[in-house]
Scaffold this active site. Structure first.
Site, PDB file in Angstrom:
ATOM      1  N   ASP A 113       0.870  -1.175   0.000  1.00 18.15           N
ATOM      2  CA  ASP A 113       0.000   0.000   0.000  1.00 18.15           C
ATOM      3  C   ASP A 113       0.909   1.228   0.000  1.00 18.15           C
ATOM      4  O   ASP A 113       1.564   1.516   1.006  1.00 18.15           O
ATOM      5  CB  ASP A 113      -0.897   0.024   1.237  1.00 18.15           C
ATOM      6  CG  ASP A 113      -2.019  -1.007   1.191  1.00 18.15           C
ATOM      7  OD1 ASP A 113      -1.790  -2.103   0.633  1.00 18.15           O
ATOM      8  OD2 ASP A 113      -3.098  -0.723   1.721  1.00 18.15           O
ATOM      9  N   LYS A 173      -6.772   3.504  -3.409  1.00 19.20           N
ATOM     10  CA  LYS A 173      -7.160   3.474  -1.995  1.00 19.20           C
ATOM     11  C   LYS A 173      -7.466   4.893  -1.533  1.00 19.20           C
ATOM     12  O   LYS A 173      -6.720   5.822  -1.831  1.00 19.20           O
ATOM     13  CB  LYS A 173      -6.036   2.843  -1.173  1.00 19.20           C
ATOM     14  CG  LYS A 173      -6.286   2.777   0.333  1.00 19.20           C
ATOM     15  CD  LYS A 173      -5.120   2.059   1.009  1.00 19.20           C
ATOM     16  CE  LYS A 173      -5.192   2.148   2.524  1.00 19.20           C
ATOM     17  NZ  LYS A 173      -4.049   1.463   3.172  1.00 19.20           N
ATOM     18  N   LYS A 225     -10.161   0.400  -2.654  1.00 23.42           N
ATOM     19  CA  LYS A 225     -10.035   0.071  -1.235  1.00 23.42           C
ATOM     20  C   LYS A 225     -10.455   1.271  -0.398  1.00 23.42           C
ATOM     21  O   LYS A 225      -9.988   2.384  -0.612  1.00 23.42           O
ATOM     22  CB  LYS A 225      -8.597  -0.333  -0.881  1.00 23.42           C
ATOM     23  CG  LYS A 225      -8.407  -0.613   0.621  1.00 23.42           C
ATOM     24  CD  LYS A 225      -7.005  -1.097   0.949  1.00 23.42           C
ATOM     25  CE  LYS A 225      -6.807  -1.226   2.456  1.00 23.42           C
ATOM     26  NZ  LYS A 225      -5.462  -1.734   2.814  1.00 23.42           N
TER      27      LYS A 225
END
Length: 221
Positions: free
Chosen positions: A90, A152, A181
């Site tokens: 991430d 994300k 996400k």
């Protein structure tokens, strides 16, 4: 609604995280069969060992939480995590560059991490709370073209986290080319359910166990 466990990234990214807490996180993730754990880079080797006999992926963060690191540093951090057995990355974009419209710098960061990730799943944090909707859409286009796996919403360390409207916007802009996400502020089953219904494919939360327990009590929500 079916169990949200396969959609949850069980997360521990606080500054004072300890090895004992990371081990507990991993044991919880294996027990509940969450999608992954998301942990600080220095704990990757420990988590990989702890989860070796499970289906839970090990994820870590790069350029977290401010995105300040150079592209070269992010690439190197990703390569180290890969060498230690990580499954998912991430990463945080250089937010200032995105705000200024310098998307070439954002692309350089993302491409560097994707190259170093060598096929591992890459989720790119754009910190939605600071961006206009048009820029969010531009970034989704950039990430889809670059080959990222996910966009994300948030680090969870900014002024606000995941918002239903942002999930819907990102999901629509992605058009199935890249997944979404939700992260930041997802602390209960009701919020998790809203994010999944809006189009999130993963939800990052440090309250995964609580969410599952609440779901068990009211799965029809």
């Amino acid at each position: 609604m079916k169990s949200p466990a396969p959609y949850i990234d069980h997360t521990l990214l606080k500054a004072d995280a300890t090895s004992a807490q990371i081990r507990q996180l991993c044991l919880e993730a294996a027990h509940w069969q969450f999608a992954s754990v998301c942990i600080p880079p220095r704990f990757v080797s420990e988590a990989v060992a702890c989860l070796a006999d499970s289906q839970v992926a090990v994820g870590t963060v790069v350029g977290f939480p401010l995105g300040y690191d150079t592209a070269a540093v992010k690439r190197a951090a990703t390569a180290q995590a890969v060498a230690e057995g990580v499954d998912e990355i991430d990463m945080v974009i250089p937010l200032g560059a995105a705000l200024e419209g310098r998307l070439d710098m954002v692309r350089e960061d993302v491409i560097g991490v994707l190259d170093a990730a060598a096929g591992r799943l890459v989720k790119v944090i754009i910190e939605c709370c600071y961006l206009e909707n048009a820029r969010k859409v531009e970034l989704v286009e950039l990430l889809a073209e670059a080959g990222a796996d996910y966009v994300k919403t948030s680090t969870g360390f900014a002024v606000s986290g995941a918002a239903e409207a942002d999930i819907r916007l990102l999901h629509q802009a992605a058009g199935g080319r890249i997944k979404v996400k939700a992260a930041g502020g997802v602390r209960d089953w009701e919020t998790c359910r809203i994010m999944l219904k809006a189009g999130a494919h993963r939800v990052g939360t440090s309250n995964g166990v609580q969410i599952i327990q609440q779901w068990q009590e009211a799965p029809e929500l």
